[in-house]
Design a protein around this motif. Structure first.
Motif, mmCIF file in Angstrom:
data_model
loop_
_atom_site.group_PDB
_atom_site.id
_atom_site.type_symbol
_atom_site.label_atom_id
_atom_site.label_comp_id
_atom_site.label_asym_id
_atom_site.label_seq_id
_atom_site.Cartn_x
_atom_site.Cartn_y
_atom_site.Cartn_z
ATOM 1 N N UNK A 125 -16.160 21.135 -42.895
ATOM 2 C CA UNK A 125 -16.559 20.524 -44.151
ATOM 3 C C UNK A 125 -15.971 19.155 -44.436
ATOM 4 N N UNK A 126 -15.509 18.434 -43.411
ATOM 5 C CA UNK A 126 -14.958 17.098 -43.653
ATOM 6 C C UNK A 126 -15.997 15.995 -43.476
ATOM 7 N N UNK A 127 -17.249 16.374 -43.165
ATOM 8 C CA UNK A 127 -18.313 15.397 -42.993
ATOM 9 C C UNK A 127 -18.428 14.854 -41.580
ATOM 10 N N UNK A 128 -17.467 15.136 -40.725
ATOM 11 C CA UNK A 128 -17.483 14.687 -39.330
ATOM 12 C C UNK A 128 -17.906 15.869 -38.454
ATOM 13 N N UNK A 129 -19.171 16.232 -38.558
ATOM 14 C CA UNK A 129 -19.671 17.453 -37.940
ATOM 15 C C UNK A 129 -20.324 17.254 -36.581
ATOM 16 N N UNK A 130 -20.520 15.990 -36.161
ATOM 17 C CA UNK A 130 -21.287 15.711 -34.957
ATOM 18 C C UNK A 130 -20.389 15.341 -33.782
ATOM 19 N N UNK A 131 -20.702 15.912 -32.597
ATOM 20 C CA UNK A 131 -20.049 15.460 -31.370
ATOM 21 C C UNK A 131 -20.746 14.173 -30.974
ATOM 22 N N UNK A 189 -22.037 10.008 -40.623
ATOM 23 C CA UNK A 189 -23.158 9.081 -40.682
ATOM 24 C C UNK A 189 -22.787 7.639 -40.444
ATOM 25 N N UNK A 190 -21.501 7.270 -40.569
ATOM 26 C CA UNK A 190 -21.142 5.857 -40.453
ATOM 27 C C UNK A 190 -19.908 5.567 -39.603
ATOM 28 N N UNK A 191 -19.108 6.564 -39.297
ATOM 29 C CA UNK A 191 -17.932 6.319 -38.459
ATOM 30 C C UNK A 191 -17.608 7.544 -37.613
ATOM 31 N N UNK A 192 -16.814 7.290 -36.570
ATOM 32 C CA UNK A 192 -16.410 8.353 -35.645
ATOM 33 C C UNK A 192 -14.904 8.284 -35.454
ATOM 34 N N UNK A 193 -14.331 9.415 -35.049
ATOM 35 C CA UNK A 193 -12.882 9.481 -34.850
ATOM 36 C C UNK A 193 -12.537 10.282 -33.605
ATOM 37 N N UNK A 194 -11.448 9.896 -32.995
ATOM 38 C CA UNK A 194 -10.819 10.714 -31.972
ATOM 39 C C UNK A 194 -9.330 10.437 -32.043
ATOM 40 N N UNK A 229 -10.334 5.305 -35.585
ATOM 41 C CA UNK A 229 -11.665 5.287 -36.187
ATOM 42 C C UNK A 229 -12.515 4.206 -35.541
ATOM 43 N N UNK A 230 -13.787 4.550 -35.284
ATOM 44 C CA UNK A 230 -14.749 3.629 -34.668
ATOM 45 C C UNK A 230 -15.999 3.535 -35.526
ATOM 46 N N UNK A 231 -16.639 2.378 -35.492
ATOM 47 C CA UNK A 231 -17.948 2.229 -36.128
ATOM 48 C C UNK A 231 -19.036 1.989 -35.084
ATOM 49 N N UNK A 232 -18.655 1.850 -33.823
ATOM 50 C CA UNK A 232 -19.597 1.663 -32.720
ATOM 51 C C UNK A 232 -19.609 2.955 -31.903
ATOM 52 N N UNK A 233 -20.636 3.778 -32.114
ATOM 53 C CA UNK A 233 -20.707 5.054 -31.414
ATOM 54 C C UNK A 233 -22.151 5.518 -31.329
#
Length: 154
Positions: A36-42, A59-64, A72-76
């Protein structure tokens, strides 16, 4: 712009879709998170080296995580199976091969990492795996688990 993954080390049975081309992530994309943190997509993030690397995306950023730090990345890229294929969890005791539908990436140190789902006490979280464990980002903290599944496209 939708492009089939054809770079060395990537399966050709799914596509990468740039975050800039997705206004609202849909069910056709690889959604595996349940906390439920909004980061649901691989997703596959574009690292400074140009390599693609698995992590979790919204929908707008990715994390690892790397070395315990959250990045945090915005290019993914979101991932979508090509027609006739689907995403599944690999429960094998060893990592899947490219021929078995593995989603592979290269980390900042040049090592292969597999797309995975970390099974945590809080729920499932998209992340990265190696042969003996998987790690993911939860609240900007690296969490590594022994319970995880590789993600494959079959």
């Amino acid at each position: 712009l939708t492009v089939a993954l054809m770079a060395s080390g990537f399966a050709e049975n799914y596509q990468k879709i740039s975050v800039s081309d997705v206004t609202n992530p849909s069910d056709g994309l690889l959604k595996v998170g349940t906390i439920g943190d909004g980061f649901d997509y691989l997703v596959l993030m574009v690292l400074s080296s140009g390599n693609l690397f698995p992590g979790k995306g919204s929908g707008s950023e990715a994390r690892h995580t790397y070395g315990g730090d959250s990045i945090t990345y915005t290019d993914f890229y979101f991932l979508q199976p090509n027609q006739g294929y689907t995403f599944e969890l690999w429960e094998g005791s060893s990592p899947p091969t490219e021929e078995e539908g593995a989603i592979l990436g290269i980390d900042l140190s040049g090592y292969e990492r597999w797309g995975a789902v970390c099974h945590t006490a809080n729920g499932d979280v998209p992340g990265k795996a190696r042969e003996d464990r998987a790690c993911c980002d939860i609240e900007d903290t690296e969490v590594c688990v022994d319970e995880y599944s590789y993600v494959v496209v079959v």
